[in-house]
Design an enzyme around this catalytic site. Structure first.
Site, PDB file in Angstrom:
ATOM      1  N   SER A 253     129.817  86.215   5.815  1.00 36.90           N
ATOM      2  CA  SER A 253     128.360  86.219   6.499  1.00 36.90           C
ATOM      3  C   SER A 253     127.347  86.564   5.774  1.00 36.90           C
ATOM      4  O   SER A 253     126.931  87.281   4.964  1.00 36.90           O
ATOM      5  CB  SER A 253     128.209  87.199   7.374  1.00 36.90           C
ATOM      6  OG  SER A 253     127.224  87.880   8.111  1.00 36.90           O
ATOM      7  N   LYS A 254     126.335  86.089   6.210  1.00 37.55           N
ATOM      8  CA  LYS A 254     125.056  86.513   5.408  1.00 37.55           C
ATOM      9  C   LYS A 254     124.218  87.690   5.387  1.00 37.55           C
ATOM     10  O   LYS A 254     123.540  87.612   4.488  1.00 37.55           O
ATOM     11  CB  LYS A 254     123.589  85.103   5.608  1.00 37.55           C
ATOM     12  CG  LYS A 254     122.743  85.402   4.720  1.00 37.55           C
ATOM     13  CD  LYS A 254     122.354  84.410   4.193  1.00 37.55           C
ATOM     14  CE  LYS A 254     121.186  83.871   3.896  1.00 37.55           C
ATOM     15  NZ  LYS A 254     120.397  84.680   2.040  1.00 37.55           N
TER      16      LYS A 254
END
Ligand code: GLU
Length: 483
Positions: A253-254
């Site tokens: 996840s960013k």
């Protein structure tokens, strides 16, 4: 067979993350494999989540990745518009048709009412789902309220009993009891559809044959299938793709700082290496081949070889892929790509980049590591005198001091500062004195670089540094060693 039409349908919420890129890639490969069409559709009906500029970023990422689409917002096509907010008026008639047939109903409950009932349910320890209150409104009465401009949403009317299911290429037949499903909103108060509705309508209208998307939609797909049935449509072939994980417990996840596709490119990963690596996150060719160009992936791709278990994104493995790809680059291309990174560390110096490139290509794992690896050419790093101790070369700081004193006049005597001239002069002097190469060249390398591991050895480094800087560094080393 119906023509194959696949779509990548991102929501414009920021940079394309790697899970999204993988979905796009598989969707592309599927279309190309069957000589079908690959469509880009922008799903922007949740306008609160939209990030300005994100649509352009999607075009850019697709372009950078080489995933050319046949239809899309910026190139048109026969099934447009391809941005859902521009299709606003498409959805309501279908929702009203479902209202007529009893598969949907208008709901006038306000947010406050819903909150209160949700709260009450939670207090009783029940999981809240919409209680179908508005399903029981008098139909004529409901129509009047809609016509009078009262705010309403349209909800899907999920049967109270029975099961809903669908077939997935990877997961087989998936089935859930209807009483676990919520009466989802199909059309919001602002008139826009939710994703839950728009994906069904658009996939049908755009004649999508295969829907590829993340497993987060696996649990909603039975509901979508109820809509297809209610509208009398044939559902597409579904392929839900397992999530890409950072490790055994965490999704990539960013938000947790994991890189996006653009981030990787900016770090100096090659597009082809990233695509190759991503392709293998959840798919395998059925043998142990690892290297594929995009066209080779089209050849080899088989949706039946997709893997159901979550794929782990291993950055070290990607780096290894990248290293291999960089090694295989034609030299001129390597040099072109490496030059800005050389400049970062060495800008302004008169250094033979071509020679440096030859020495660096086989050592470059990721381009952003290059400046640190070559910075010693600009400035002598601090180093520990213990570096002069080398077991195999039988050197110590003491023997090194002596060796540097010995070789200095040879260096001073070289007229044309070319690599072969330096090489021949050093080797000649060493041989003539009956010394061992390593006993001189190791100390010289340390004196010139302060590093045990360098691109090239003493000769190459001396050449790159130039005569003046070489002698300056030898003097400095002698001074330090005798202090
Ligand atoms: N807009 C959805 C997303 O970005 C796509 C889901 C789908 O492909 O149907 O997650």
């Amino acid at each position: 067979m119906q023509p194959v039409r696949t779509r990548f349908a991102p929501s414009p919420t920021g940079y394309l993350h790697l899970g999204g890129l993988r979905t796009a890639l598989y969707t592309y490969l599927l279309a190309r494999k069957y000589n079908g069409s690959f469509i880009l559709r922008i799903e922007d009906t949740d306008q609160e989540r939209e990030v300005p500029g994100a649509i352009d970023l999607i075009y850019q990422s697709m372009h950078l990745a080489g995933l050319t689409y046949d239809e899309g917002p910026d190139i048109g096509g026969n099934f447009g518009p391809y941005i859902q907010s521009q299709r606003k008026d498409t959805y309501l008639p279908y929702a009203l048709q479902l209202v007529e047939s009893g598969h949907a109903y208008p709901c006038f409950c306000t947010k406050e009412e819903l909150d209160a009932r949700r709260e009450a349910a939670t207090q009783k320890g029940e999981t809240w789902k919409y209680d179908k209150k508005c399903l029981h409104l008098d139909k004529e009465e409901a129509k009047k309220r809609m016509a009078a401009g009262e705010s309403y949403v349209i909800r899907q009317n999920i049967p109270a009993t029975g099961v809903a299911g669908f077939d997935d290429v990877l997961y087989g037949h998936v089935e859930v009891p209807c009483d676990t499903l919520d009466d989802n909103v199909l059309i919001k108060a602002d008139g826009l559809p939710t994703y839950n509705f728009a994906n069904v309508i658009d996939d049908h209208l755009m004649q999508i044959s295969h829907v590829t998307r993340g497993t987060e939609y696996l649990s909603s797909a039975p509901k979508y299938n109820l809509l297809y049935t209610a509208l009398g449509w044939t559902p597409p072939t579904y392929i839900h793709l397992p999530v890409v994980m950072k490790d055994a417990t965490r999704k990539l996840s960013k938000r947790y700082g994991d890189p996006s596709f653009e981030d990787l490119l900016a770090m100096g990963y090659l597009k082809d290496a990233v695509i190759n690596f991503i392709a293998l996150l959840g798919w395998s060719p059925g043998n142990d081949r690892e290297f594929f160009t995009l066209d080779e992936l089209v050849e080899a791709f088989d949706e039946n070889n997709l893997n159901k278990s979550p794929a782990i994104f291993n950055m070290d493995k990607l780096t290894w892929f990248n290293f291999e790809y960089i090694r295989q680059l034609p030299f001129e291309e390597y040099l072109k790509l490496a030059t800005p990174w050389f400049d970062k560390a060495l800008g302004g110096l008169n250094i033979d980049y071509r020679r440096l490139g030859e020495l660096m290509q086989g050592r470059t794992e990721v381009f952003n590591r290059v400046p640190d690896m070559v910075a010693f050419l600009k400035e002598m790093p601090e180093y520990d005198l213990e570096l002069y101790t080398h077991k195999k070369m039988k050197t110590t700081p003491e023997t090194s001091l002596e060796a540097l004193r010995f070789i200095k006049p040879t260096l001073e005597g070289i007229g044309d500062w070319q690599e072969t001239a330096i090489h021949d002069a050093l080797m000649g002097a060493i041989a003539e004195a009956g010394r061992k190469n390593g006993a001189v060249l190791w100390p010289l390398r340390i004196a010139l670089s302060g590093l045990a591991s360098t691109p090239g050895g003493a000769v190459e480094i001396a050449y790159l540094l130039g005569k003046e800087e070489t002698l300056k560094r030898v003097d400095a080393a002698i001074a330090r060693l005798q202090a």
